[in-house]
Design an enzyme around this catalytic site. Structure first.
Site, PDB file in Angstrom:
ATOM      1  N   GLY A  15       0.623  -1.052  -0.162  1.00 17.19           N
ATOM      2  CA  GLY A  15       0.085   0.134   0.247  1.00 17.19           C
ATOM      3  C   GLY A  15       0.535   0.761  -0.319  1.00 17.19           C
ATOM      4  N   MET A  93      -3.523  -7.198  -6.951  1.00 13.30           N
ATOM      5  CA  MET A  93      -3.170  -8.524  -7.671  1.00 13.30           C
ATOM      6  C   MET A  93      -4.184  -9.873  -7.835  1.00 13.30           C
ATOM      7  SD  MET A  93      -0.431  -7.356  -7.530  1.00 13.30           S
ATOM      8  CE  MET A  93       0.706  -8.361  -8.165  1.00 13.30           C
ATOM      9  N   LEU A  96      -9.581  -8.677 -12.708  1.00 12.29           N
ATOM     10  CA  LEU A  96     -10.894  -8.763 -12.277  1.00 12.29           C
ATOM     11  C   LEU A  96     -11.764  -8.987 -13.038  1.00 12.29           C
ATOM     12  CD1 LEU A  96      -9.911  -4.731 -12.265  1.00 12.29           C
ATOM     13  CD2 LEU A  96     -10.694  -5.791 -10.451  1.00 12.29           C
ATOM     14  N   ASN A 110      -5.898   1.691 -13.178  1.00 14.55           N
ATOM     15  CA  ASN A 110      -4.542   0.993 -12.355  1.00 14.55           C
ATOM     16  C   ASN A 110      -3.207   1.345 -12.891  1.00 14.55           C
ATOM     17  OD1 ASN A 110      -4.102  -1.927 -11.448  1.00 14.55           O
ATOM     18  ND2 ASN A 110      -2.723  -2.259 -13.630  1.00 14.55           N
ATOM     19  N   SER A 139       3.394   3.000 -15.345  1.00 16.75           N
ATOM     20  CA  SER A 139       1.899   3.354 -15.919  1.00 16.75           C
ATOM     21  C   SER A 139       0.662   3.604 -15.636  1.00 16.75           C
ATOM     22  CB  SER A 139       2.120   2.456 -17.344  1.00 16.75           C
ATOM     23  OG  SER A 139       3.155   2.597 -18.743  1.00 16.75           O
ATOM     24  N   ASP A 148      -3.775  -4.854 -18.544  1.00 15.54           N
ATOM     25  CA  ASP A 148      -2.939  -4.359 -18.632  1.00 15.54           C
ATOM     26  C   ASP A 148      -2.795  -4.055 -19.908  1.00 15.54           C
ATOM     27  OD1 ASP A 148      -1.816  -4.956 -15.624  1.00 15.54           O
ATOM     28  OD2 ASP A 148      -0.368  -6.221 -16.338  1.00 15.54           O
TER      29      ASP A 148
HETATM   30  C1  GRF Z   1       3.085  -1.059  -7.488  1.00 15.52           C
HETATM   31  O1  GRF Z   1       4.507  -1.369  -7.679  1.00 15.52           O
HETATM   32  C2  GRF Z   1       2.603  -1.276  -8.613  1.00 15.52           C
HETATM   33  O2  GRF Z   1       2.897  -0.990  -9.277  1.00 15.52           O
HETATM   34  C3  GRF Z   1       2.245  -2.914  -8.255  1.00 15.52           C
HETATM   35  O3  GRF Z   1       1.476  -3.041  -7.007  1.00 15.52           O
HETATM   36  C4  GRF Z   1       2.920  -2.436  -6.484  1.00 15.52           C
HETATM   37  C5  GRF Z   1       2.335  -2.423  -5.132  1.00 15.52           C
HETATM   38  O4  GRF Z   1       3.283  -0.944  -4.333  1.00 15.52           O
HETATM   39  N1  GRF Z   1       1.013  -2.920  -9.447  1.00 15.52           N
HETATM   40  P1  GRF Z   1       2.272  -1.010  -3.310  1.00 15.52           P
HETATM   41  O5  GRF Z   1       0.893  -1.880  -2.501  1.00 15.52           O
HETATM   42  O6  GRF Z   1       1.602   0.437  -4.017  1.00 15.52           O
HETATM   43  O7  GRF Z   1       3.326  -0.027  -2.495  1.00 15.52           O
END
Ligand code: GRF
Length: 223
Positions: A15, A93, A96, A110, A139, A148
């Site tokens: 987060g 992760m 969806l 995203n 991105s 993506d």
């Molecule tokens: C980030 O690199 C984001 O781009 C990817 O997962 C990571 C999450 O990081 N999808 P965080 O949980 O915001 O620290």
């Protein structure tokens, strides 16, 4: 006066992007409020960050549902209940559901740690190193049914160094993810971005190439 943007954040882990949003709102740099944080993992640190900030933090566990569709429906019922203007997937992760993606078309973004369309999916930094690219980055894109694959709004680049391993490269990218996300959200908050079909509209006209982060600001570049 424009009403502050209501954000729902979906996160599965650490987060840090959520924290960047909370900090930007706290500093007065972003006119928005996070109206709920949602996770598929009860123990996600993102939920803790939300609770610390006094924000509703809701975990919906996939294990409690028989099908993926039922899980997605339950999760998005919780999200809809907080009436967000925009859903931000920040380290969420899980794939969806198509029904939810379609229902929130143009209202869900995203952040992805690569220069899309290159390096979709997982292990993006390892993919970039294996490809031997000189430039990597991150991105922000609208979410569509293709993983993506939705229209890209904005990107930030970083150089790939000879000495890089996955961790060093990931850290350099993450450092740019936070300002990229905030700068993009500032534009949403000013109601300067929207999606028309598959075309990103910036200030009411189609964006020909993703905006590019320069320092802390987004710039238009030639297509
Ligand atoms: C980030 O690199 C984001 O781009 C990817 O997962 C990571 C999450 O990081 N999808 P965080 O949980 O915001 O620290």
């Amino acid at each position: 006066m424009i009403a502050p943007l209501r954000l729902a954040v979906l996160a599965s882990g650490r987060g840090s992007n959520l924290q960047a949003i909370l900090d930007a709102i706290g500093d007065g740099a972003l006119d928005a409020s996070v109206v709920g944080v949602f996770s598929d993992r009860r123990k996600a640190i993102a939920l803790e960050r939300a609770r610390n900030a006094g924000i509703p933090a809701i975990a919906v566990s996939p294990k409690s549902f028989e099908t993926r569709d039922a899980f997605d429906a339950a999760l998005f019922a919780e999200v809809a209940a907080v009436r967000p203007d925009l859903i931000v997937c920040a380290g969420y992760m899980r794939l969806l559901g198509v029904a939810e993606v379609e229902a929130w078309h143009g209202r869900m973004i995203n952040i992805h740690p690569s220069l899309l369309p290159r390096h979709k999916g997982l292990h993006t930094h390892a993919q970039a190193l294996a490809d031997g690219v000189a430039e990597h980055g991150c991105s922000v894109h609208f979410v569509t049914a293709e993983l993506d694959g939705g229209p890209v709004i904005a990107q930030a680049t970083v150089p790939v160094l000879e000495s890089d391993d996955v961790d060093a490269l990931a850290a350099r990218v993450l450092d740019r993810e936070h300002p990229l996300l905030i700068a993009t959200l500032q534009l949403f908050s000013a109601r300067r971005l929207c999606l028309d079909g598959t075309s990103v509209q910036f200030d009411g006209r189609p964006l020909r190439a993703p905006l590019r982060l320069a320092g802390m600001d987004l710039r238009e570049i030639d297509a």
